[in-house]
Write a protein that holds these residues in place. Sequence first.
Motif, PDB file in Angstrom:
ATOM      1  N   ALA A 225       0.619  -1.170   0.128  1.00  0.00           N
ATOM      2  CA  ALA A 225      -0.112   0.024   0.094  1.00  0.00           C
ATOM      3  C   ALA A 225       0.981   1.245   0.135  1.00  0.00           C
ATOM      4  CB  ALA A 225      -0.837  -0.073   1.181  1.00  0.00           C
ATOM      5  N   THR A 226       0.986   2.160  -1.026  1.00  0.00           N
ATOM      6  CA  THR A 226       1.715   3.323  -1.397  1.00  0.00           C
ATOM      7  C   THR A 226       0.966   4.528  -0.697  1.00  0.00           C
ATOM      8  OG1 THR A 226       0.960   3.352  -3.463  1.00  0.00           O
ATOM      9  CG2 THR A 226       2.760   2.157  -3.373  1.00  0.00           C
ATOM     10  N   ASP A 227      -0.269   4.373  -0.204  1.00  0.00           N
ATOM     11  CA  ASP A 227      -1.083   5.437   0.339  1.00  0.00           C
ATOM     12  C   ASP A 227      -1.260   5.021   1.708  1.00  0.00           C
ATOM     13  OD1 ASP A 227      -3.137   7.322   0.970  1.00  0.00           O
ATOM     14  OD2 ASP A 227      -3.545   7.670  -1.112  1.00  0.00           O
ATOM     15  N   VAL A 228      -0.950   6.010   2.697  1.00  0.00           N
ATOM     16  CA  VAL A 228      -1.361   5.965   4.003  1.00  0.00           C
ATOM     17  C   VAL A 228      -2.688   5.389   4.274  1.00  0.00           C
ATOM     18  CG1 VAL A 228      -1.321   6.957   6.028  1.00  0.00           C
ATOM     19  CG2 VAL A 228       0.298   7.817   4.686  1.00  0.00           C
TER      20      VAL A 228
ATOM     21  N   ILE B  30       8.362  -8.105  -7.898  1.00  0.00           N
ATOM     22  CA  ILE B  30       6.953  -7.722  -7.899  1.00  0.00           C
ATOM     23  C   ILE B  30       6.169  -7.274  -6.694  1.00  0.00           C
ATOM     24  CG2 ILE B  30       4.786  -8.825  -8.697  1.00  0.00           C
ATOM     25  CD1 ILE B  30       6.207 -10.379 -10.497  1.00  0.00           C
ATOM     26  N   ALA B  31       5.518  -6.240  -6.538  1.00  0.00           N
ATOM     27  CA  ALA B  31       4.840  -5.910  -5.234  1.00  0.00           C
ATOM     28  C   ALA B  31       3.772  -4.865  -5.720  1.00  0.00           C
ATOM     29  CB  ALA B  31       5.897  -5.050  -4.390  1.00  0.00           C
ATOM     30  N   THR B  32       2.652  -5.615  -5.860  1.00  0.00           N
ATOM     31  CA  THR B  32       1.589  -4.635  -6.606  1.00  0.00           C
ATOM     32  C   THR B  32       0.705  -4.064  -5.652  1.00  0.00           C
ATOM     33  OG1 THR B  32       1.248  -6.566  -8.216  1.00  0.00           O
ATOM     34  CG2 THR B  32      -0.715  -5.201  -7.807  1.00  0.00           C
ATOM     35  N   ASP B  33       0.447  -2.597  -5.884  1.00  0.00           N
ATOM     36  CA  ASP B  33      -0.169  -1.796  -5.180  1.00  0.00           C
ATOM     37  C   ASP B  33      -1.809  -2.112  -4.800  1.00  0.00           C
ATOM     38  OD1 ASP B  33      -0.654   0.744  -3.346  1.00  0.00           O
ATOM     39  OD2 ASP B  33      -1.658   1.097  -5.207  1.00  0.00           O
ATOM     40  N   ILE B  34      -2.328  -2.204  -3.653  1.00  0.00           N
ATOM     41  CA  ILE B  34      -3.655  -2.705  -3.465  1.00  0.00           C
ATOM     42  C   ILE B  34      -4.682  -1.808  -4.187  1.00  0.00           C
ATOM     43  CG2 ILE B  34      -3.082  -3.899  -1.458  1.00  0.00           C
ATOM     44  CD1 ILE B  34      -4.271  -1.620   0.201  1.00  0.00           C
ATOM     45  N   SER B  35      -4.410  -0.650  -4.326  1.00  0.00           N
ATOM     46  CA  SER B  35      -5.341   0.426  -5.104  1.00  0.00           C
ATOM     47  C   SER B  35      -5.252   0.161  -6.498  1.00  0.00           C
ATOM     48  CB  SER B  35      -4.942   1.722  -4.577  1.00  0.00           C
ATOM     49  OG  SER B  35      -5.204   2.166  -3.142  1.00  0.00           O
ATOM     50  N   SER B  36      -4.070  -0.082  -7.106  1.00  0.00           N
ATOM     51  CA  SER B  36      -4.028  -0.217  -8.465  1.00  0.00           C
ATOM     52  C   SER B  36      -4.467  -1.588  -8.840  1.00  0.00           C
ATOM     53  CB  SER B  36      -2.505  -0.145  -8.782  1.00  0.00           C
ATOM     54  OG  SER B  36      -1.692   1.071  -8.486  1.00  0.00           O
ATOM     55  N   TYR B  37      -4.388  -2.557  -8.146  1.00  0.00           N
ATOM     56  CA  TYR B  37      -5.086  -3.999  -8.248  1.00  0.00           C
ATOM     57  C   TYR B  37      -6.577  -3.833  -8.146  1.00  0.00           C
ATOM     58  CZ  TYR B  37      -6.295  -8.913  -7.605  1.00  0.00           C
ATOM     59  OH  TYR B  37      -6.768 -10.154  -7.886  1.00  0.00           O
ATOM     60  N   LEU B  38      -6.976  -2.806  -7.290  1.00  0.00           N
ATOM     61  CA  LEU B  38      -8.443  -2.839  -7.134  1.00  0.00           C
ATOM     62  C   LEU B  38      -9.010  -2.230  -8.661  1.00  0.00           C
ATOM     63  CD1 LEU B  38     -11.223  -2.682  -5.814  1.00  0.00           C
ATOM     64  CD2 LEU B  38     -10.457  -0.457  -4.828  1.00  0.00           C
TER      65      LEU B  38
ATOM     66  N   PHE C 158      -7.162   1.033   4.683  1.00  0.00           N
ATOM     67  CA  PHE C 158      -8.540   1.295   5.105  1.00  0.00           C
ATOM     68  C   PHE C 158      -9.487   1.307   4.263  1.00  0.00           C
ATOM     69  CE2 PHE C 158     -12.144   3.816   6.680  1.00  0.00           C
ATOM     70  CZ  PHE C 158     -12.489   3.067   7.719  1.00  0.00           C
ATOM     71  N   PHE C 159      -9.378   2.443   3.301  1.00  0.00           N
ATOM     72  CA  PHE C 159     -10.213   2.615   2.091  1.00  0.00           C
ATOM     73  C   PHE C 159     -10.430   1.602   0.921  1.00  0.00           C
ATOM     74  CE2 PHE C 159      -9.505   7.066   3.905  1.00  0.00           C
ATOM     75  CZ  PHE C 159     -11.101   7.274   4.348  1.00  0.00           C
ATOM     76  N   THR C 160      -9.441   0.861   0.455  1.00  0.00           N
ATOM     77  CA  THR C 160      -9.449  -0.042  -0.317  1.00  0.00           C
ATOM     78  C   THR C 160     -10.513  -1.126  -0.217  1.00  0.00           C
ATOM     79  OG1 THR C 160      -7.188   0.784  -1.283  1.00  0.00           O
ATOM     80  CG2 THR C 160      -8.045  -1.167  -2.043  1.00  0.00           C
ATOM     81  N   PRO C 161     -10.454  -1.800   0.646  1.00  0.00           N
ATOM     82  CA  PRO C 161     -11.402  -2.941   1.018  1.00  0.00           C
ATOM     83  C   PRO C 161     -12.872  -2.317   1.017  1.00  0.00           C
ATOM     84  CG  PRO C 161      -9.329  -3.055   2.527  1.00  0.00           C
ATOM     85  CD  PRO C 161      -9.448  -1.778   1.953  1.00  0.00           C
ATOM     86  N   PHE C 162     -12.878  -1.185   1.684  1.00  0.00           N
ATOM     87  CA  PHE C 162     -14.500  -0.782   1.418  1.00  0.00           C
ATOM     88  C   PHE C 162     -14.822  -0.270   0.077  1.00  0.00           C
ATOM     89  CE2 PHE C 162     -13.607  -0.209   6.172  1.00  0.00           C
ATOM     90  CZ  PHE C 162     -14.887  -0.581   6.499  1.00  0.00           C
ATOM     91  N   LYS C 163     -13.886   0.126  -0.625  1.00  0.00           N
ATOM     92  CA  LYS C 163     -14.249   0.616  -2.028  1.00  0.00           C
ATOM     93  C   LYS C 163     -14.570  -0.919  -2.716  1.00  0.00           C
ATOM     94  CE  LYS C 163     -11.276   4.513  -2.687  1.00  0.00           C
ATOM     95  NZ  LYS C 163      -9.983   5.233  -3.453  1.00  0.00           N
ATOM     96  N   MET C 164     -13.894  -1.814  -2.658  1.00  0.00           N
ATOM     97  CA  MET C 164     -14.187  -3.138  -2.947  1.00  0.00           C
ATOM     98  C   MET C 164     -15.510  -3.524  -2.773  1.00  0.00           C
ATOM     99  SD  MET C 164     -13.204  -5.748  -4.969  1.00  0.00           S
ATOM    100  CE  MET C 164     -11.346  -6.013  -4.590  1.00  0.00           C
TER     101      MET C 164
END
Length: 240
Positions: free
Chosen positions: A61-64, A147-155, A68-74
């Motif tokens: 996760a590159t954003d602080v 390889i270290a994919t950002d969770i927001s980019s993956y979403l 928290f927010f990415t799983p809720f967006k999902m």
Amino acid sequence: MTTSSTPPLIEHLIEIRQRLIRSVLAVLICFIGLAYFANDIYTQVSQPLLDVMPSGASMIATDVAAPFFTPFKMAFMFALMLAFPIILHQMWGFIAPGLYSHEKKLAGPILFSSVFLFYGGIAFAYFVVFPIVFAFFTSVAPEGITIATDISSYLDFILKLFFAFGLAFEVPIVVFVSCWAGVTTVETLKNKRPLVIVGAFVLGMLLTPPDVISQTLLAIPMWLLFELGLFLATLVKPRK
């Protein structure tokens, strides 16, 4: 509450507002039910990538605030997908009064097929496309690259594929309804088959990330589903 003196346009606008409110409420209710499981949902959806990542690699996760927010967006997007049958039912309820009784008999099969194909497209993306695409991406990484994919980019990546495949799998319904409503004919679509095939690959290029694999995996099913729609259209007499 409308009266007989209410202009027809106002009545239609009021009905549209009511159906929009019901659709929004359906999405919110689904989201409330899924919010508690947001982290579990994200873990499950990210599993196709985690399964093919090199040993010791992980997502980052590159954003602080991203953890928290990415799983809720999902969870919210899954709520939207889960409420799709209700949204579709509200749309049909608005146009159904303008149809004849024998035409309304097609409502059940069309609604059921639309929902089934939408979820079928999402399942195809998750179980077929994701493993192939992610395995390919991780295998072609240059040596020395971690390889270290950002969770927001993956979403963003998977949601684009989910909706692309979900909507693309509605092609048989579009073809069937278009022929039944008299917008076009089966013969016309058959004559334009080469253009349709090219269009499927163009849409695959526009709706999916810029890689040949996902584009092809979307274009070929769209073409086959187009052929299915043509076959189904031959079974029903066009609407007069």
